[in-house]
Structure formats: structure tokens, C-alpha cells
Design a protein around this motif. Structure first.
Motif, PDB file in Angstrom:
ATOM      1  N   LEU A  16       0.832  -1.228   0.000  1.00  0.00           N
ATOM      2  CA  LEU A  16       0.000   0.000   0.000  1.00  0.00           C
ATOM      3  C   LEU A  16       0.852   1.258   0.000  1.00  0.00           C
ATOM      4  O   LEU A  16       0.545   2.253  -0.655  1.00  0.00           O
ATOM      5  CB  LEU A  16      -0.926  -0.024   1.224  1.00  0.00           C
ATOM      6  CG  LEU A  16      -2.039  -1.075   1.195  1.00  0.00           C
ATOM      7  CD1 LEU A  16      -2.804  -1.094   2.524  1.00  0.00           C
ATOM      8  CD2 LEU A  16      -3.021  -0.802   0.056  1.00  0.00           C
ATOM      9  N   GLU A  17       1.930   1.156   0.825  1.00  0.00           N
ATOM     10  CA  GLU A  17       2.809   2.342   0.845  1.00  0.00           C
ATOM     11  C   GLU A  17       3.437   2.585  -0.531  1.00  0.00           C
ATOM     12  O   GLU A  17       3.592   3.713  -0.977  1.00  0.00           O
ATOM     13  CB  GLU A  17       3.898   2.123   1.893  1.00  0.00           C
ATOM     14  CG  GLU A  17       3.377   2.161   3.330  1.00  0.00           C
ATOM     15  CD  GLU A  17       4.453   1.857   4.342  1.00  0.00           C
ATOM     16  OE1 GLU A  17       5.587   1.505   3.893  1.00  0.00           O
ATOM     17  OE2 GLU A  17       4.181   2.031   5.541  1.00  0.00           O
ATOM     18  N   ARG A  18       3.817   1.478  -1.179  1.00  0.00           N
ATOM     19  CA  ARG A  18       4.420   1.639  -2.509  1.00  0.00           C
ATOM     20  C   ARG A  18       3.388   2.237  -3.473  1.00  0.00           C
ATOM     21  O   ARG A  18       3.715   3.137  -4.257  1.00  0.00           O
ATOM     22  CB  ARG A  18       4.896   0.270  -2.999  1.00  0.00           C
ATOM     23  CG  ARG A  18       5.643   0.334  -4.338  1.00  0.00           C
ATOM     24  CD  ARG A  18       6.032  -1.069  -4.763  1.00  0.00           C
ATOM     25  NE  ARG A  18       4.811  -1.870  -4.963  1.00  0.00           N
ATOM     26  CZ  ARG A  18       4.047  -1.791  -6.039  1.00  0.00           C
ATOM     27  NH1 ARG A  18       4.336  -0.937  -7.005  1.00  0.00           N
ATOM     28  NH2 ARG A  18       2.980  -2.568  -6.112  1.00  0.00           N
ATOM     29  N   GLN A  19       2.160   1.725  -3.410  1.00  0.00           N
ATOM     30  CA  GLN A  19       1.125   2.289  -4.288  1.00  0.00           C
ATOM     31  C   GLN A  19       0.871   3.756  -3.978  1.00  0.00           C
ATOM     32  O   GLN A  19       0.625   4.574  -4.872  1.00  0.00           O
ATOM     33  CB  GLN A  19      -0.174   1.461  -4.115  1.00  0.00           C
ATOM     34  CG  GLN A  19      -0.068   0.063  -4.675  1.00  0.00           C
ATOM     35  CD  GLN A  19      -1.345  -0.734  -4.465  1.00  0.00           C
ATOM     36  OE1 GLN A  19      -2.310  -0.236  -3.830  1.00  0.00           O
ATOM     37  NE2 GLN A  19      -1.370  -2.002  -4.969  1.00  0.00           N
ATOM     38  N   LEU A  20       0.944   4.075  -2.654  1.00  0.00           N
ATOM     39  CA  LEU A  20       0.738   5.460  -2.283  1.00  0.00           C
ATOM     40  C   LEU A  20       1.842   6.345  -2.844  1.00  0.00           C
ATOM     41  O   LEU A  20       1.592   7.447  -3.341  1.00  0.00           O
ATOM     42  CB  LEU A  20       0.665   5.563  -0.740  1.00  0.00           C
ATOM     43  CG  LEU A  20       0.456   6.983  -0.210  1.00  0.00           C
ATOM     44  CD1 LEU A  20      -0.885   7.552  -0.698  1.00  0.00           C
ATOM     45  CD2 LEU A  20       0.454   6.976   1.337  1.00  0.00           C
ATOM     46  N   ARG A  21       3.080   5.821  -2.759  1.00  0.00           N
ATOM     47  CA  ARG A  21       4.190   6.619  -3.312  1.00  0.00           C
ATOM     48  C   ARG A  21       4.037   6.772  -4.832  1.00  0.00           C
ATOM     49  O   ARG A  21       4.277   7.854  -5.404  1.00  0.00           O
ATOM     50  CB  ARG A  21       5.517   5.933  -2.960  1.00  0.00           C
ATOM     51  CG  ARG A  21       5.921   6.102  -1.500  1.00  0.00           C
ATOM     52  CD  ARG A  21       7.376   5.703  -1.303  1.00  0.00           C
ATOM     53  NE  ARG A  21       7.603   4.312  -1.674  1.00  0.00           N
ATOM     54  CZ  ARG A  21       7.478   3.288  -0.812  1.00  0.00           C
ATOM     55  NH1 ARG A  21       7.088   3.483   0.449  1.00  0.00           N
ATOM     56  NH2 ARG A  21       7.688   2.034  -1.215  1.00  0.00           N
ATOM     57  N   ASP A  22       3.604   5.709  -5.483  1.00  0.00           N
ATOM     58  CA  ASP A  22       3.396   5.816  -6.944  1.00  0.00           C
ATOM     59  C   ASP A  22       2.308   6.850  -7.268  1.00  0.00           C
ATOM     60  O   ASP A  22       2.423   7.637  -8.219  1.00  0.00           O
ATOM     61  CB  ASP A  22       2.997   4.447  -7.513  1.00  0.00           C
ATOM     62  CG  ASP A  22       4.148   3.436  -7.451  1.00  0.00           C
ATOM     63  OD1 ASP A  22       5.311   3.907  -7.370  1.00  0.00           O
ATOM     64  OD2 ASP A  22       3.874   2.231  -7.534  1.00  0.00           O
TER      65      ASP A  22
END
Length: 321
Positions: A16-22
Motif C-alpha cells: 500500500l505504501e508503494r502504491q501510495l508513493r506511486d
């Protein structure tokens, strides 16, 4: 419950954090693209304003150009009108010049005819003189040879008299019967007027009061003297109740004198003094018309006055008119 634990597991959190950063990265890219689009839009608006200013400038220049074009067209029309006027004036001048050349040719032809007539008259006079000398010689020879023959002498004298009469007739054909001696004309100091050819004074001739016109010395030339004598020859042949009576003129070495009957005043002088009545207007107009008609109907050559004016209409009193 197991699904909640899987959702809260560390691996799922990292995803989720990675998706948020993307997502944030995409949002930043989107913001950057938005700013670029705004900058492009600003540039386009700025370029649009420049184009509009240029368009306004072009419209102003086009208006000025159209105004200049209208001025040029107006100038062209004025030049064309001026050229047409010049062409019309040139044609009028050429027509006048042709008329002058035609009149000059007619005058030269008349002068040549006069010269030819004068030559013929001189030849006739020479022939008559030669015949006279021959008759005189024959008379002397016959007188010497036939002193006793009175009948033959009478016949020769008769022939001589006939020849002499022929000579006198030929001489009288070209005589200027209007010539009068200068010493018979007395000019007073009373000036009646001045014109282009000379001044007019009151004078006397043969005991009668007359008008004497003296030609200016400044305009005397062989050509003007010939014109003066030509005018005298014409005036001496005119007889009409409404024409100024020509009496005579001088042809000696001095300034020519032109003698006419004396009138009371000119029409111009009378008009400067008072108004004319209807009767006077009708009378004077009819008299002038009759005089001009006489000149125009003159035979064999009609006469044109060319200088009819109130100053040249001379009046005399009859009763109260």
C-alpha cells in the motif's frame, strides 16, 4: 478475521505504501504537467496578444494605405482633368492659330493682288508715256515736214489730246482723293480723347470745326503706315447717315492726321453722366445696327468694325434727344 489480519500484515502495508508513493509520484507528474500546460497557455495568450497587436497595427497600416490610395486616385483624377483642360486649351489655341494663319494668307493674297494691280497700272502708265513720246516725236516730224498742212497738224493735235486724256484717266484711277495738305489743318489744345492709335483733338479745317486724330510717332512704321492708308481708302468709300463722316487725312513725312466731323460726346461719356431713356436706348441701338448692317453688306468686300464699344459710339443732339 483472517482477511483483516492479512490486510494488516507487513507485506500488505508495504504494498500500500508503494502504491501510495506511486500515486504521489503520479500526482507530482500531473502537477508538473499541469504547470507546463499553464505555462504553455500563458505563452499562447502572450503570443495571441502579440498577434492581436500586430493585427491592429496591420489594420492601421491598411487604413493608412487605403487613405493614401484614395488620395492617389484623387490626384490621378485631378491630373487627368488638368490634362483634359490642357488638351482643350491646346486645341483652342491651335484653332485660333489656324484662323490667324488663314486671315494672314487672305491679307497676303489681297496685298499681292494690290501689288499686281499697281504693277499693271505702272505698265499702262509707261505704255501711255511711251505712246505720248512717240506721238510727240511724230508731231514734231510732221510739223517740220508739213508746215503748210494745217489739217494734218489738227489731226495730230487731236490724237495728242486724246492720249493725254488717257494718261490723266489712268493716273486718276489710283489717286488718293482723300489726301489734304497739313497746313490747311489747325489743331487746338482741346483734347477729345486718346486711343490705341493716337490722340483726338478739336481743330479746324476750311473754316469748320472738326475732330483731328494724330497718330502716335512711337507706332509709326512702314507696315502701320500701309495699314493707315488702307483704312483711309476704306473710310473714304463709306457713306451712311449713321457713320462718322470722314473728311480726309495727311500722308506727308509727319505724323498722319485723320480729320472727321466733330460730334458732341461719346455714349460712354453720356452713360457716366446719366441714365438713358427708353426712347434714347431704342434710337441709339437702331442707329448702331443700321451702321453695322451697312458695313456688313458693303460690296464687293464686306467691312467688319472689330472695335464696337460705347467709347466709339459718338452722339449728336437733335431737339431734346
Amino acid at each position: 478475521m483472517q482477511d483483516l489480519r492479512e490486510a494488516n500484515s507487513p507485506g500488505r502495508t508495504s504494498e500500500l505504501e508503494r502504491q501510495l508513493r506511486d500515486f504521489q509520484q503520479r500526482e507530482e507528474n500531473f502537477q508538473r504537467q499541469l504547470r507546463e500546460i499553464q505555462e504553455r497557455e500563458q505563452n499562447l495568450q502572450r503570443q495571441l496578444r502579440v498577434v492581436q497587436e500586430r493585427d491592429q497595427s496591420s489594420q492601421s497600416q491598411l487604413t493608412e494605405f487605403r487613405q493614401r490610395e484614395q488620395n492617389m486616385q484623387r490626384l490621378v483624377r485631378e491630373l487627368r482633368e488638368g490634362e483634359q483642360n490642357s488638351q482643350r486649351q491646346l486645341m483652342e489655341f491651335q484653332q485660333r492659330e489656324e484662323n490667324s494663319q488663314r486671315q494672314l494668307t487672305e491679307f497676303q493674297q489681297r496685298e499681292e493682288n494690290s501689288q499686281r494691280q499697281l504693277t499693271e497700272f505702272q505698265q499702262r502708265e509707261e505704255n501711255s508715256q511711251r505712246q505720248l513720246r512717240e506721238l510727240q516725236r511724230q508731231l514734231r516730224e510732221i510739223g517740220q515736214q508739213l508746215t503748210n498742212s494745217r489739217e494734218q497738224v489738227s489731226e495730230l493735235q487731236l490724237s495728242l489730246s486724246t492720249a493725254q486724256q488717257t494718261i490723266n484717266q489712268l493716273r486718276n484711277q489710283g489717286a488718293r482723293d482723300w489726301v489734304i495738305p497739313r497746313d490747311e489743318i489747325q489743331i487746338t489744345e482741346k483734347c477729345l480723347g486718346r486711343g490705341g492709335w493716337g490722340s483726338v483733338n478739336e481743330g479746324t479745317y476750311c473754316g469748320c470745326t472738326v475732330a483731328v486724330k494724330e497718330i502716335y510717332e512711337l507706332i509709326l512704321s512702314p507696315h502701320n503706315i500701309r495699314l493707315f492708308e488702307r483704312e483711309m481708302n476704306i473710310a473714304s468709300k463709306c457713306r451712311h447717315p449713321h457713320l462718322l463722316q470722314f473728311i480726309g487725312a495727311t500722308v506727308d513725312e509727319g505724323s498722319p492726321l485723320f480729320v472727321t466731323e466733330l460730334m458732341e460726346k461719346s455714349l460712354r461719356t453720356l452713360l457716366e453722366q446719366r441714365q438713358l431713356s427708353e426712347t434714347e436706348i431704342r434710337t441709339i441701338s437702331l442707329d448702331v445696327a443700321r451702321a453695322l448692317n451697312y458695313l456688313h453688306q458693303k460690296k464687293p468686300d464686306p467691312i467688319i468694325h472689330r472695335d464696337v464699344s460705347s467709347a466709339n459710339v459718338l452722339l449728336w443732339r437733335q431737339g431734346d434727344q
